[in-house]
Design a protein around this motif. Structure first.
Motif, PDB file in Angstrom:
ATOM      1  N   GLU A  73       0.846  -1.203   0.000  1.00  0.00           N
ATOM      2  CA  GLU A  73       0.000   0.000   0.000  1.00  0.00           C
ATOM      3  C   GLU A  73       0.880   1.251   0.000  1.00  0.00           C
ATOM      4  OE1 GLU A  73      -1.830   3.386   2.245  1.00  0.00           O
ATOM      5  OE2 GLU A  73      -0.194   2.067   2.875  1.00  0.00           O
ATOM      6  N   GLY A  74       0.416   2.319  -0.649  1.00  0.00           N
ATOM      7  CA  GLY A  74       1.123   3.600  -0.642  1.00  0.00           C
ATOM      8  C   GLY A  74       2.389   3.585  -1.480  1.00  0.00           C
ATOM      9  N   PHE A  75       3.209   4.611  -1.277  1.00  0.00           N
ATOM     10  CA  PHE A  75       4.475   4.740  -2.005  1.00  0.00           C
ATOM     11  C   PHE A  75       5.557   5.155  -1.025  1.00  0.00           C
ATOM     12  CE2 PHE A  75       1.082   5.566  -5.050  1.00  0.00           C
ATOM     13  CZ  PHE A  75       1.446   4.748  -6.118  1.00  0.00           C
ATOM     14  N   ARG A  76       6.789   4.829  -1.393  1.00  0.00           N
ATOM     15  CA  ARG A  76       7.899   5.197  -0.531  1.00  0.00           C
ATOM     16  C   ARG A  76       8.035   6.714  -0.466  1.00  0.00           C
ATOM     17  NH1 ARG A  76      13.612   2.665  -1.782  1.00  0.00           N
ATOM     18  NH2 ARG A  76      12.439   0.816  -1.201  1.00  0.00           N
ATOM     19  N   ASN A  77       8.256   7.243   0.746  1.00  0.00           N
ATOM     20  CA  ASN A  77       8.437   8.681   0.954  1.00  0.00           C
ATOM     21  C   ASN A  77       9.919   9.018   0.831  1.00  0.00           C
ATOM     22  OD1 ASN A  77       8.114  11.352   1.624  1.00  0.00           O
ATOM     23  ND2 ASN A  77       7.948  10.956   3.831  1.00  0.00           N
ATOM     24  N   LEU A  78      10.339   9.455  -0.366  1.00  0.00           N
ATOM     25  CA  LEU A  78      11.752   9.750  -0.596  1.00  0.00           C
ATOM     26  C   LEU A  78      12.111  11.111  -0.023  1.00  0.00           C
ATOM     27  CD1 LEU A  78      12.087   8.521  -4.283  1.00  0.00           C
ATOM     28  CD2 LEU A  78      12.806   7.335  -2.209  1.00  0.00           C
ATOM     29  N   ASN A  79      13.145  11.150   0.772  1.00  0.00           N
ATOM     30  CA  ASN A  79      13.626  12.400   1.353  1.00  0.00           C
ATOM     31  C   ASN A  79      14.597  13.044   0.373  1.00  0.00           C
ATOM     32  OD1 ASN A  79      15.007  14.402   2.869  1.00  0.00           O
ATOM     33  ND2 ASN A  79      14.466  13.308   4.778  1.00  0.00           N
ATOM     34  N   GLU A  80      14.111  14.090  -0.392  1.00  0.00           N
ATOM     35  CA  GLU A  80      14.906  14.680  -1.458  1.00  0.00           C
ATOM     36  C   GLU A  80      16.192  15.312  -0.936  1.00  0.00           C
ATOM     37  OE1 GLU A  80      12.597  17.348  -3.724  1.00  0.00           O
ATOM     38  OE2 GLU A  80      11.133  15.837  -4.343  1.00  0.00           O
ATOM     39  N   ARG A  96       6.501  -0.729  -2.301  1.00  0.00           N
ATOM     40  CA  ARG A  96       5.170  -0.132  -2.263  1.00  0.00           C
ATOM     41  C   ARG A  96       4.778   0.376  -3.644  1.00  0.00           C
ATOM     42  NH1 ARG A  96       4.439   2.965   3.545  1.00  0.00           N
ATOM     43  NH2 ARG A  96       5.456   1.376   4.825  1.00  0.00           N
ATOM     44  N   VAL A  97       3.625  -0.099  -4.095  1.00  0.00           N
ATOM     45  CA  VAL A  97       3.182   0.246  -5.455  1.00  0.00           C
ATOM     46  C   VAL A  97       1.779   0.851  -5.456  1.00  0.00           C
ATOM     47  CG1 VAL A  97       4.656  -1.495  -6.538  1.00  0.00           C
ATOM     48  CG2 VAL A  97       2.332  -2.117  -5.794  1.00  0.00           C
ATOM     49  N   GLY A  98       1.343   1.351  -4.313  1.00  0.00           N
ATOM     50  CA  GLY A  98       0.039   1.997  -4.252  1.00  0.00           C
ATOM     51  C   GLY A  98      -1.159   1.057  -4.231  1.00  0.00           C
ATOM     52  N   CYS A  99      -0.969  -0.169  -3.702  1.00  0.00           N
ATOM     53  CA  CYS A  99      -2.062  -1.147  -3.641  1.00  0.00           C
ATOM     54  C   CYS A  99      -3.141  -0.657  -2.670  1.00  0.00           C
ATOM     55  CB  CYS A  99      -1.536  -2.503  -3.190  1.00  0.00           C
ATOM     56  SG  CYS A  99      -2.797  -3.795  -3.163  1.00  0.00           S
ATOM     57  N   ILE A 119     -11.449  -3.997   0.974  1.00  0.00           N
ATOM     58  CA  ILE A 119     -11.106  -3.882  -0.450  1.00  0.00           C
ATOM     59  C   ILE A 119     -10.282  -5.112  -0.820  1.00  0.00           C
ATOM     60  CG2 ILE A 119      -9.921  -2.522  -2.208  1.00  0.00           C
ATOM     61  CD1 ILE A 119     -10.425  -0.042  -0.519  1.00  0.00           C
ATOM     62  N   LYS A 120     -10.786  -5.902  -1.747  1.00  0.00           N
ATOM     63  CA  LYS A 120     -10.171  -7.177  -2.091  1.00  0.00           C
ATOM     64  C   LYS A 120      -9.085  -7.067  -3.151  1.00  0.00           C
ATOM     65  CE  LYS A 120     -11.467 -11.692  -4.039  1.00  0.00           C
ATOM     66  NZ  LYS A 120     -12.585 -12.522  -4.532  1.00  0.00           N
ATOM     67  N   GLU A 121      -9.279  -6.197  -4.151  1.00  0.00           N
ATOM     68  CA  GLU A 121      -8.434  -6.179  -5.337  1.00  0.00           C
ATOM     69  C   GLU A 121      -7.031  -5.646  -5.048  1.00  0.00           C
ATOM     70  OE1 GLU A 121     -11.445  -4.859  -5.136  1.00  0.00           O
ATOM     71  OE2 GLU A 121     -12.534  -6.487  -6.147  1.00  0.00           O
ATOM     72  N   HIS A 122      -6.030  -6.280  -5.687  1.00  0.00           N
ATOM     73  CA  HIS A 122      -4.636  -5.849  -5.625  1.00  0.00           C
ATOM     74  C   HIS A 122      -4.215  -5.368  -7.008  1.00  0.00           C
ATOM     75  CE1 HIS A 122      -3.732  -7.745  -1.633  1.00  0.00           C
ATOM     76  NE2 HIS A 122      -4.794  -8.466  -1.984  1.00  0.00           N
ATOM     77  N   ASN A 123      -3.218  -4.496  -7.044  1.00  0.00           N
ATOM     78  CA  ASN A 123      -2.712  -4.011  -8.332  1.00  0.00           C
ATOM     79  C   ASN A 123      -1.357  -4.613  -8.679  1.00  0.00           C
ATOM     80  OD1 ASN A 123      -1.058  -2.715  -6.545  1.00  0.00           O
ATOM     81  ND2 ASN A 123      -1.281  -0.656  -7.431  1.00  0.00           N
ATOM     82  N   HIS A 124      -1.074  -5.783  -8.119  1.00  0.00           N
ATOM     83  CA  HIS A 124       0.218  -6.447  -8.333  1.00  0.00           C
ATOM     84  C   HIS A 124       0.007  -7.954  -8.297  1.00  0.00           C
ATOM     85  CE1 HIS A 124       0.293  -7.423  -4.003  1.00  0.00           C
ATOM     86  NE2 HIS A 124      -0.268  -6.218  -3.859  1.00  0.00           N
TER      87      HIS A 124
END
Length: 582
Positions: A73-80, A96-99, A119-124
Motif C-alpha cells: 500500500e502507498g508509495f515510498r516517501n523519498l527524502n529529497e 510499495r506500489v500503491g495497492c 477492499i479485495k483487489e490488488h494491483n500487483h
C-alpha cells in the motif's frame, strides 16, 4: 508440551470455512483477532500485511478504529534533501506500489470489533503458496505456533468438519495456542479453560493464598457468580485492591484476556455445557490414562483413537440405559413427559431439575409492546435478584437474561417459569436441540420425528390459546377505556360468540375428514363415517352450544331442511332404543 483442545460443533458458521473471505459486518472478539484473521487470509491468498492508520477516542484516547493494509500500500516517501547531500550506495528495493487492498475494523459498544470496510483487489501479482513464508508478516509466526498450525492442518481438522469451522473451541491458557487458533479458525469463538486458569492461580499466587486463606473463594465468587460484565468489573477491581494485586503481571495478563475465559463474557456462545459455572473437565477426563504432560502433539493424535474407543463404550452403555429404562417423573406436566421421551437420560435429569425449580419462582409481567412481553422472574422473597425473560407468544420464542439456552442448549428455569404462567404445555420443537436427544446420532431431524398426535395437538393448541389470549387482553384494555367503547366491545363479543358456536358445530360434524362426512348413509342422516358417529356429536352440541330447539334451528341453517328432518328421525330412534333398554 501437551496442548488441550475441545471443539464444539452444534451449529456451523455458514461462512466459517477455512477459505473464509472478509466481509463487512464480520465480527471479532478483539483487534488482535481481526489482525490475525486478515494476516491468515493474506497468507492463503499470497500477500503480506501491515498495520496502517488508527483512530482514537476523544474521551479516553483508546483506539476505536484500525486499518490493516497490503504491505504494498502507498508509495515510498523519498527524502529529497537526503538524496541530494549524499549518494545512496545500496538503494532499497521498491516494495510499495500503491495497492488499495485493505481491511478496516471498528469497536462496537459490546466490545467486539466489526469489519467496516474491505477492499479485495490488488494491483500487483500475488505470491505462490511455496513462497508465502518469505513474506514479512508471515515470517514472524513463532516456531511453536507454526508447528501447531501445520499439525492441525496436516491432521485434516478442516475436512472432517466439511471444511467448516466449529462454533467454539476451548483450550488451555496459552499464547501459542491462541495464535494458532486465530490462524486456522479465525471465525471461531476461542475460550481459555477457566479451570486451567484457576490451577495457574494456585501456582502464580501461592504466596497470596498462604497469607490470605479466603482469597481463593473470593476469586472464584468474582468469576463464577457475577451476573453481568459491570458486576464482574466491580468485583475484580475490588478484589485486586483488597489484596494489593494491581501491579501483578499475571493478574494483569488474565484480566486483559478476560473476554476469553470469564463466564460472564461467554454466555452468548454455545459451548455445550449444562451450566456456566460447571467445571469444564470433560476434556481432561476424556484422555485420562492415555496422555500426560509429556505427550507431544503427534502422539496425541495417535492416542486419540484409543480414547475414542473407550468413550464409545461408555456411550453405548448410556444409550442402553436411556432406551431400556424409564425415568421417574416428578410432576404431572406434559412438558416433563415430552422431555423424558426426547432427551437422553443425563440431559433429562438436568432438564427435570430446571422444571421442578420453577415451582419456587414467580414470573410477573413488566412490559408488553404488543409483540413481545417482558417478565421479571425471581425466587419468592428474592426480588432483588431478578432475571428478565422476553417472550414472543406468536412465534413461541423466549430469551432470558441468564442466556443459559444460548450457552448450553437447554432452557433455564426462568423461561420455563414464564411458560408455566402463560400455559405453554409442551416444549416448542426449536428448543429441543438434536444433539441432546436420544436420536442424536440419527440423520433424521427432530421435526421429522415429532409424529405423536398428542404432542402435536398440545403444541398447536398452546399456540392458538396463547395467540387468542394475547389478542383478547389487548381487546379488553381498549374496550374498557370508556362506556361507548365498552358497549361496542360487548356487542362484538356477542356476535363473535354466535359465529364461534356455529363454527364449533360445523367442526364437530365435518370432523377430521370433510369427504367422509359427505358420504350419507342409507337413512339420510350422514353419520355413517367411522371418523365421527352421530352419538359422538349430539351430547357435545347439546351440552356446550344450546338447548334442543336452538340446536335444531342451527342444524337446519347449516345443512338444510331435509337433512334436519332426517336428523330428527335419528334422534327419535335413539331415544326409543334407550327407552326399550330401560
Amino acid at each position: 508440551m501437551m496442548w488441550g483442545l475441545c471443539f464444539c460443533l452444534p451449529y456451523l458458521h455458514s461462512r466459517g470455512d477455512l477459505d473464509l473471505e472478509p466481509y463487512e459486518g464480520m465480527e471479532f472478539e478483539s483487534e488482535e483477532a481481526a489482525k490475525a484473521f486478515y494476516n491468515s487470509y493474506a497468507r492463503r491468498v499470497g500477500f503480506s500485511t501491515r498495520v496502517s492508520s488508527s483512530r482514537r477516542s476523544r474521551k479516553d484516547g483508546a483506539i476505536i478504529q484500525r486499518s490493516f493494509v497490503c504491505a504494498k500500500e502507498g508509495f515510498r516517501n523519498l527524502n529529497e534533501k537526503r538524496t541530494k547531500d549524499r549518494e545512496i550506495k545500496r538503494p532499497r528495493t521498491v516494495t510499495r506500489v500503491g495497492c488499495k487492498a485493505s481491511l478496516s475494523v471498528k469497536i462496537q459498544d459490546s466490545g467486539k470489533w466489526v469489519v467496516s470496510g474491505f477492499i479485495k483487489e490488488h494491483n500487483h501479482e500475488l505470491v505462490p503458496p511455496d513462497q508465502v513464508h518469505c513474506l514479512r508478516s508471515h515470517a514472524q509466526i513463532s516456531g511453536p505456533a507454526k508447528t501447531l498450525i501445520d499439525t492441525l492442518q496436516a491432521a485434516g481438522m478442516g475436512p472432517p468438519m466439511s471444511g467448516r469451522s466449529p462454533v467454539s473451541i476451548t483450550t488451555e491458557y496459552d499464547a501459542v495456542i491462541r495464535s494458532a487458533i486465530m490462524q486456522v479458525f479465525p471465525s471461531t469463538r476461542h475460550r481459555f479453560c477457566k479451570w486451567h486458569i484457576f490451577k495457574q492461580c494456585q501456582e502464580k499466587l501461592s504466596n497470596v493464598l498462604l497469607k490470605h486463606p479466603h482469597f481463593e473463594a473470593t476469586f472464584h465468587k468474582c468469576v463464577n457468580l457475577s451476573e453481568s460484565a459491570e458486576e464482574f468489573e466491580c468485583s475484580w477491581h475490588s478484589l485486586i485492591d483488597k489484596y494489593d494485586l494491581r501491579d501483578h503481571k499475571w493478574i494483569q495478563a488474565i484480566y486483559a484476556d478476560r473476554r476469553q475465559w470469564a463466564p460472564v463474557y461467554l454466555r452468548d456462545t454455545f459451548f455445550a455445557e449444562m451450566s456456566i459455572t460447571q467445571r469444564s473437565d470433560s476434556m481432561n477426563s476424556y484422555f485420562d490414562g492415555y496422555v500426560n504432560a509429556s505427550t507431544n502433539l503427534n502422539q496425541f493424535f495417535k492416542l486419540y483413537e484409543k480414547a475414542l474407543e473407550s468413550r464409545h463404550e461408555k456411550e453405548v452403555k448410556a444409550d442402553f440405559d436411556t432406551m431400556n429404562t424409564s425415568p421417574v417423573l416428578k410432576t404431572p406436566s406434559p412438558m416433563e413427559k415430552q422431555a423424558s421421551e426426547f432427551y437422553t437420560r443425563k440431559l433429562f435429569v438436568r432438564f427435570q431439575e430446571e422444571l421442578v425449580s420453577t415451582l419456587t419462582f414467580m414470573a410477573s409481567k413488566v412490559e408488553d409492546d404488543g409483540e413481545v412481553t417482558t417478565y421479571q422472574v425471581s425466587k419468592f422473597g428474592e426480588d432483588h435478584k431478578a432475571y428478565h425473560v422476553r417472550f414472543n407468544v406468536l412465534e413461541m420464542r423466549a430469551t432470558c437474561s441468564c442466556q443459559m439456552f444460548e450457552f448450553s442448549g437447554l432452557l433455564c428455569r426462568h423461561v420455563l417459569a414464564v411458560f408455566r404462567v402463560t400455559n405453554v404445555l409442551t416444549l416448542p420443537s426449536h428448543y429441543i436441540l438434536k444433539r441432546w436427544t436420544r436420536n442424536a446420532k440419527s440423520s433424521v431431524i427432530l421435526e421429522e420425528r415429532v409424529t405423536d398426535p398428542f404432542n402435536s395437538y398440545l403444541e398447536s393448541h398452546t399456540v392458538r390459546y396463547n395467540t387468542l389470549r394475547h389478542e383478547a387482553f389487548k381487546f379488553v384494555d381498549e374496550g374498557a377505556e370508556s362506556v361507548d367503547s365498552y358497549n361496542v366491545a360487548m356487542a362484538a363479543l356477542a356476535e363473535a360468540s354466535k359465529k364461534q358456536k356455529v363454527e364449533f358445530a360445523k367442526s364437530l360434524y365435518w370432523g377430521r375428514s370433510r369427504s367422509s362426512a359427505q358420504q350419507l348413509s342409507e337413512d339420510g342422516t350422514g353419520f355413517s363415517s367411522p371418523k365421527l358417529k352421530f352419538t359422538d356429536l349430539v351430547p357435545h352440541v347439546l351440552c356446550i352450544c344450546m338447548p334442543l330447539h336452538a340446536f335444531a334451528g342451527t342444524v337446519q341453517l347449516l345443512f338444510g331442511k331435509e337433512f334436519c328432518s332426517a336428523l330428527g328421525r335419528k334422534i327419535f330412534q335413539l331415544a326409543l332404543a334407550d327407552d326399550l333398554a330401560m
